[in-house]
Design a protein around this motif. Structure first.
Motif, PDB file in Angstrom:
ATOM      1  N   LYS A  21       5.164  20.286  17.990  1.00 35.03           N
ATOM      2  CA  LYS A  21       5.255  19.137  17.112  1.00 35.03           C
ATOM      3  C   LYS A  21       4.218  19.297  16.010  1.00 35.03           C
ATOM      4  O   LYS A  21       3.026  19.339  16.301  1.00 35.03           O
ATOM      5  CB  LYS A  21       4.935  17.928  18.002  1.00 35.03           C
ATOM      6  N   LEU A  22       4.666  19.426  14.782  1.00 32.73           N
ATOM      7  CA  LEU A  22       3.736  19.487  13.644  1.00 32.73           C
ATOM      8  C   LEU A  22       3.601  18.079  13.082  1.00 32.73           C
ATOM      9  O   LEU A  22       4.584  17.489  12.615  1.00 32.73           O
ATOM     10  CB  LEU A  22       4.273  20.452  12.571  1.00 32.73           C
ATOM     11  N   ILE A  23       2.367  17.567  13.146  1.00 30.83           N
ATOM     12  CA  ILE A  23       2.132  16.185  12.708  1.00 30.83           C
ATOM     13  C   ILE A  23       1.317  16.213  11.423  1.00 30.83           C
ATOM     14  O   ILE A  23       0.221  16.762  11.380  1.00 30.83           O
ATOM     15  CB  ILE A  23       1.356  15.395  13.792  1.00 30.83           C
ATOM     16  N   ILE A  24       1.868  15.663  10.376  1.00 29.66           N
ATOM     17  CA  ILE A  24       1.184  15.667   9.081  1.00 29.66           C
ATOM     18  C   ILE A  24       0.814  14.232   8.716  1.00 29.66           C
ATOM     19  O   ILE A  24       1.657  13.331   8.690  1.00 29.66           O
ATOM     20  CB  ILE A  24       2.070  16.297   7.987  1.00 29.66           C
ATOM     21  N   ASP A  25      -0.463  14.090   8.444  1.00 30.11           N
ATOM     22  CA  ASP A  25      -1.024  12.787   8.140  1.00 30.11           C
ATOM     23  C   ASP A  25      -0.826  12.522   6.641  1.00 30.11           C
ATOM     24  O   ASP A  25      -1.464  13.150   5.800  1.00 30.11           O
ATOM     25  CB  ASP A  25      -2.522  12.894   8.499  1.00 30.11           C
ATOM     26  N   LEU A  26       0.063  11.622   6.304  1.00 29.40           N
ATOM     27  CA  LEU A  26       0.404  11.405   4.892  1.00 29.40           C
ATOM     28  C   LEU A  26      -0.553  10.422   4.238  1.00 29.40           C
ATOM     29  O   LEU A  26      -1.041   9.494   4.890  1.00 29.40           O
ATOM     30  CB  LEU A  26       1.833  10.854   4.789  1.00 29.40           C
ATOM     31  N   ASP A  27      -0.792  10.624   2.962  1.00 30.27           N
ATOM     32  CA  ASP A  27      -1.477   9.583   2.196  1.00 30.27           C
ATOM     33  C   ASP A  27      -0.489   8.456   1.953  1.00 30.27           C
ATOM     34  O   ASP A  27       0.727   8.653   2.032  1.00 30.27           O
ATOM     35  CB  ASP A  27      -1.946  10.145   0.846  1.00 30.27           C
ATOM     36  N   SER A  28      -1.027   7.298   1.599  1.00 27.50           N
ATOM     37  CA  SER A  28      -0.110   6.164   1.480  1.00 27.50           C
ATOM     38  C   SER A  28       0.948   6.399   0.403  1.00 27.50           C
ATOM     39  O   SER A  28       2.046   5.873   0.487  1.00 27.50           O
ATOM     40  CB  SER A  28      -0.888   4.887   1.217  1.00 27.50           C
ATOM     41  N   ASN A  29       0.610   7.212  -0.595  1.00 31.50           N
ATOM     42  CA  ASN A  29       1.583   7.415  -1.673  1.00 31.50           C
ATOM     43  C   ASN A  29       2.349   8.732  -1.604  1.00 31.50           C
ATOM     44  O   ASN A  29       3.147   9.017  -2.486  1.00 31.50           O
ATOM     45  CB  ASN A  29       0.866   7.364  -3.018  1.00 31.50           C
ATOM     46  N   THR A  30       2.070   9.517  -0.586  1.00 25.34           N
ATOM     47  CA  THR A  30       2.695  10.835  -0.542  1.00 25.34           C
ATOM     48  C   THR A  30       4.218  10.729  -0.484  1.00 25.34           C
ATOM     49  O   THR A  30       4.770  10.061   0.389  1.00 25.34           O
ATOM     50  CB  THR A  30       2.225  11.618   0.708  1.00 25.34           C
ATOM     51  N   SER A  31       4.881  11.399  -1.403  1.00 29.58           N
ATOM     52  CA  SER A  31       6.346  11.432  -1.315  1.00 29.58           C
ATOM     53  C   SER A  31       6.880  12.858  -1.277  1.00 29.58           C
ATOM     54  O   SER A  31       8.057  13.091  -1.034  1.00 29.58           O
ATOM     55  CB  SER A  31       6.973  10.672  -2.476  1.00 29.58           C
ATOM     56  N   GLN A  32       5.965  13.820  -1.528  1.00 28.92           N
ATOM     57  CA  GLN A  32       6.363  15.224  -1.411  1.00 28.92           C
ATOM     58  C   GLN A  32       5.240  15.998  -0.731  1.00 28.92           C
ATOM     59  O   GLN A  32       4.084  15.925  -1.161  1.00 28.92           O
ATOM     60  CB  GLN A  32       6.613  15.818  -2.788  1.00 28.92           C
ATOM     61  N   VAL A  33       5.620  16.739   0.286  1.00 34.11           N
ATOM     62  CA  VAL A  33       4.629  17.511   1.043  1.00 34.11           C
ATOM     63  C   VAL A  33       4.912  18.986   0.871  1.00 34.11           C
ATOM     64  O   VAL A  33       6.074  19.414   0.933  1.00 34.11           O
ATOM     65  CB  VAL A  33       4.699  17.140   2.547  1.00 34.11           C
ATOM     66  N   GLY A  34       3.856  19.769   0.660  1.00 37.14           N
ATOM     67  CA  GLY A  34       4.013  21.213   0.594  1.00 37.14           C
ATOM     68  C   GLY A  34       3.216  21.859   1.708  1.00 37.14           C
ATOM     69  O   GLY A  34       2.171  21.341   2.111  1.00 37.14           O
ATOM     70  N   LEU A  35       3.705  22.964   2.213  1.00 38.96           N
ATOM     71  CA  LEU A  35       2.900  23.678   3.212  1.00 38.96           C
ATOM     72  C   LEU A  35       3.123  25.181   3.106  1.00 38.96           C
ATOM     73  O   LEU A  35       4.127  25.632   2.559  1.00 38.96           O
ATOM     74  CB  LEU A  35       3.194  23.167   4.634  1.00 38.96           C
ATOM     75  N   ASP A  36       2.142  25.935   3.592  1.00 38.48           N
ATOM     76  CA  ASP A  36       2.264  27.391   3.661  1.00 38.48           C
ATOM     77  C   ASP A  36       2.423  27.772   5.121  1.00 38.48           C
ATOM     78  O   ASP A  36       1.746  27.217   5.993  1.00 38.48           O
ATOM     79  CB  ASP A  36       1.011  28.065   3.090  1.00 38.48           C
ATOM     80  N   TYR A  37       3.303  28.713   5.378  1.00 39.83           N
ATOM     81  CA  TYR A  37       3.548  29.055   6.779  1.00 39.83           C
ATOM     82  C   TYR A  37       4.004  30.493   6.922  1.00 39.83           C
ATOM     83  O   TYR A  37       4.386  31.153   5.946  1.00 39.83           O
ATOM     84  CB  TYR A  37       4.603  28.112   7.378  1.00 39.83           C
ATOM     85  N   SER A  49       0.818  -1.223   0.000  1.00 38.32           N
ATOM     86  CA  SER A  49       0.000   0.000   0.000  1.00 38.32           C
ATOM     87  C   SER A  49       0.854   1.276   0.000  1.00 38.32           C
ATOM     88  O   SER A  49       0.346   2.358  -0.165  1.00 38.32           O
ATOM     89  CB  SER A  49      -0.941   0.008   1.201  1.00 38.32           C
ATOM     90  N   THR A  50       2.150   1.141   0.223  1.00 36.97           N
ATOM     91  CA  THR A  50       2.987   2.347   0.190  1.00 36.97           C
ATOM     92  C   THR A  50       3.994   2.219  -0.945  1.00 36.97           C
ATOM     93  O   THR A  50       4.134   1.157  -1.534  1.00 36.97           O
ATOM     94  CB  THR A  50       3.776   2.527   1.502  1.00 36.97           C
ATOM     95  N   ASN A  51       4.650   3.331  -1.207  1.00 41.43           N
ATOM     96  CA  ASN A  51       5.650   3.274  -2.266  1.00 41.43           C
ATOM     97  C   ASN A  51       7.055   3.119  -1.699  1.00 41.43           C
ATOM     98  O   ASN A  51       8.016   3.592  -2.266  1.00 41.43           O
ATOM     99  CB  ASN A  51       5.561   4.504  -3.180  1.00 41.43           C
ATOM    100  N   VAL A  52       7.118   2.480  -0.554  1.00 42.48           N
ATOM    101  CA  VAL A  52       8.431   2.239   0.039  1.00 42.48           C
ATOM    102  C   VAL A  52       9.264   1.420  -0.934  1.00 42.48           C
ATOM    103  O   VAL A  52       8.854   0.361  -1.370  1.00 42.48           O
ATOM    104  CB  VAL A  52       8.289   1.469   1.369  1.00 42.48           C
ATOM    105  N   SER A  53      10.404   1.956  -1.289  1.00 44.16           N
ATOM    106  CA  SER A  53      11.154   1.275  -2.331  1.00 44.16           C
ATOM    107  C   SER A  53      12.430   0.617  -1.807  1.00 44.16           C
ATOM    108  O   SER A  53      12.968  -0.275  -2.426  1.00 44.16           O
ATOM    109  CB  SER A  53      11.512   2.264  -3.437  1.00 44.16           C
ATOM    110  N   SER A  54      12.878   1.064  -0.616  1.00 40.82           N
ATOM    111  CA  SER A  54      14.162   0.547  -0.162  1.00 40.82           C
ATOM    112  C   SER A  54      14.051  -0.910   0.267  1.00 40.82           C
ATOM    113  O   SER A  54      13.047  -1.338   0.811  1.00 40.82           O
ATOM    114  CB  SER A  54      14.682   1.401   0.990  1.00 40.82           C
TER     115      SER A  54
END
Ligand code: BES
Ligand code: ZN
Length: 626
Positions: free
Chosen positions: A118-134, A20-25
């Motif tokens: 602590k900023l906690i971001i709930d990732l989608d299973s495929n998320t590999s890049q996160v953007g945020l405004d601050y 379900s994830t794109n873990v590649s290692s």
């Protein structure tokens, strides 16, 4: 070796999620990764689960509101399905999204401790890049926003950041542990005509639209992210070196740092190639809280090292040396801070010795040794804060950043040198930087490396624990001894015993260091008439050398030599360098009347200081209580 339970669990989780994830290692890759990140009690991030590997910033700098705002994008390495956790301090986060899908991501800021949240971001299973405004808060602890009047030229406002140890989180949401490394790029918008510089590839000229782009292609720990904005100009010093300063400071700065290219060459000669392309120095306004900060490619420096006679440039050698010790091989946690600073002091002194000879370097060494003995006395001979390996859990890492890491660390390496012989030791260090480049190091992994690569072939009983995990100094520690200081000591004694007159003290060929030795040795309670005579002869109150002035003012305070107080006041109002402020304010706070005077000065000076200094001096003067 038996795999750890946590590793097995993590692998199990990894396998369970792998479709379900794109873990590649691969598994082994992951196991390797796992051992990469040391447990850092000063960061909430959990890089063994999700780590950032690249940061892309697009920010603008508003001097009116004193706010930095914009967007940050993170490339992730995901090892399991956990949330992405960042450190933040006083930041407002307005939106978070998955960059590829442009889908908003849930996030939450959980209250942390006094050093950040602590900023906690709930990732989608495929998320590999996160953007945020601050956006930052106007009193972000990393930042010093200055009015034009607080700069040298007075032509424009000024802003700089100070990330070390755990302040980067107050201007960028980040996984703020030195064990983590990122490459970064940045677009920075500043008021038209101003110049922006970063710990990255830098522009030479300011541009009218105030838009700058930066790239840092080598992975660095977050505490080395840095930005400065002001009215700045550049002057080259050599093929690979140069200096940035306000235009009115440029010429004196270039004069002072004329040997920088030679320092760089000497450093490479000692411990291998410089890895960062160019080496430039930025001279900041006097509010800068440190002597120097080793931001990669661009050391930030206090203007208080510009003495006019190049006598305080060992600080540049120090920051340059960090390009190996610290920036290339980085302390994994702040408990291992001595790995950054002890190595750097050793390296710094070797550069100075290569350029100016042994007797010059040995003066620096003895001054450092005096500092160390005083610090150990103040902390207490048995204090755990005198260990090289520290325990800063639940404490501000700043508390551990004493002369012990620097000077005991230095003596330890000098001791190793004396055991192995210089040639062997240099070979060892050169290899150490090469083998461990762009990696982090714990004290324990260093010991392992040391035992395997240096001590294995040495037939001597070597007690490392005594140096690293025990207080004070081992009985057989090296003692730096400067011959030039011996003659200073004897003339000072003769004068104190009234065997010679002030006018008979021959100081023509004294360097700044001999002056420092002379002044440090004057007893605290010396008769102020004696100080007046010295002052009359040598103009110490008017000294333009910050190191000499600072020790002189200390003596003026302890002997109640009031003639120096107007200059002392001017110094305190202008200079924000904590190393000078701490002894001066603490001497002042020892008497009722002086403390009142100090509080009055501080009330006017405080706005000129960076949060790093303010925090220390507030406490020292019980500022809140007053
Ligand atoms: N990296 C330090 C400055 C620092 C240490 C900042 C700890 C924040 C936390 C820098 O390399 C340094 O050691 N500066 C010294 C000068 C040096 C010559 C001893 C300083 O600022 O006094
Ligand atoms: Zn340093």
């Amino acid at each position: 070796m038996k795999p750890k339970l946590t590793t097995l669990l993590a692998i199990a989780v990894l396998m369970a999620c792998s479709d379900s994830t794109n873990v590649s290692s691969s598994k082994s890759n992951y196991e390797m990764k796992k051992s990469l990140y040391a447990n850092d009690t000063h960061s909430f991030s959990e890089p063994n689960s999700v780590a950032m590997s690249h940061l892309s910033l697009n920010i603008s700098i508003d001097f009116v509101t004193r706010i930095i705002s914009g967007a940050a994008a993170y490339t992730l390495e995901r090892n399991d399905n956990s949330d992405f956790i960042l450190d933040v301090d006083g930041l407002e986060i307005t939106a978070v999204r998955d960059i590829e899908t442009d889908k908003p991501l849930n996030f939450l800021i959980e209250e942390g401790d006094k050093y950040g949240d602590k900023l906690i971001i709930d990732l989608d299973s495929n998320t590999s890049q996160v953007g945020l405004d601050y956006s930052t808060s106007p009193n972000a602890s990393a930042l010093l926003w200055m009015e034009p009047s607080q700069t040298n030229d007075g032509t424009a406002p000024f802003l700089f950041t100070q990330g070390q140890a755990i302040l980067t989180r107050s201007w960028v949401p980040i996984q703020d542990s030195p064990a983590i490394r990122i490459t970064y790029d940045a677009m920075v918008k500043v008021p038209p005509g101003m110049m922006a510089l970063m710990s990255a590839e830098n522009p030479r000229d300011s541009n009218i639209n105030g838009q700058y782009t930066f790239i840092m292609n080598q992975p660095i720990p977050p505490y080395l992210m840095a930005l400065a904005v002001g009215d700045l100009a550049f002057q080259s010093l050599g093929d690979h070196t140069g200096v940035y300063a306000e235009p009115g400071m440029l010429e004196v700065s270039a004069y002072e740092f004329a040997d920088m290219e030679k320092m760089l060459l000497a450093a490479e000669e000692l411990y291998g190639p410089y890895s960062w392309g160019r080496y430039d120095v930025l001279v900041l306004p006097p509010g800068f809280p440190f002597g120097g900060m080793e931001n990669p490619k661009l050391t930030f420096a206090t203007p208080t090292i510009i003495a006019g006679d190049r006598s305080l440039t060992s600080l540049i050698a120090h920051e340059l040396a960090h390009s190996w010790s610290g920036n290339l091989v980085t302390n994994a946690t702040w408990d291992d801070f001595w790995l950054n600073e002890g190595f750097t002091v050793y390296f710094e002194k070797r550069i100075m010795e290569a350029l100016y000879g042994h007797s010059y370097a040995e003066m620096l060494n003895e001054l450092g040794y005096q500092d160390l003995k005083q610090t150990i006395r103040q902390l207490g001979e048995r204090s755990p804060d005198t260990h090289l390996k520290l325990d800063l859990n639940n404490r501000n890492p700043d508390d551990g950043m004493t002369d012990v890491a620097y000077e005991k660390g230095y003596l330890f390496l000098r001791w190793l040198e004396s055991i192995a012989g210089r040639e062997k030791f240099d070979e060892f260090l050169k290899n150490y930087f090469k083998v461990n480049a762009f990696k982090t190091m714990t004290t324990e992994s260093f010991i392992e490396y040391l035992e395997e690569n240096l001590l294995a072939n040495i037939d001597e009983d070597i007690d490392l624990d005594q140096w690293i995990y025990a207080p004070g100094l081992p009985a057989d520690h090296p003692i730096p001894k400067s011959l030039r200081f011996q003659s200073v000591d004897s003339i000072r004694s003769a004068w104190l015993q009234e065997k010679v007159q002030v006018s008979e003290i021959q100081t023509e060929d004294w360097t700044t260091h001999e002056w420092l030795c002379f002044l440090r040795g004057i007893p605290e309670n010396i008769d102020k008439e004696k100080l007046a005579i010295l002052d009359e002869q040598f103009g110490l109150t008017q000294s333009r050398n910050s190191e000499i002035a600072a020790i002189w003012f200390e003596r003026a305070i302890t002997s109640d030599y009031k003639a120096a107080f107007p200059q002392l006041e001017a110094f305190l109002l202008k200079v924000g360098r904590r190393k000078f402020l701490v002894p001066l304010y603490s001497q002042l706070s020892k008497s009722e009347a002086n403390k009142e005077w100090a509080l009055n000065v501080y009330s006017r000076a405080r706005a000129n200081y960076h949060a790093v200094s303010i925090n220390t001096i507030d406490e020292l003067l019980d500022w809140n209580a007053s």
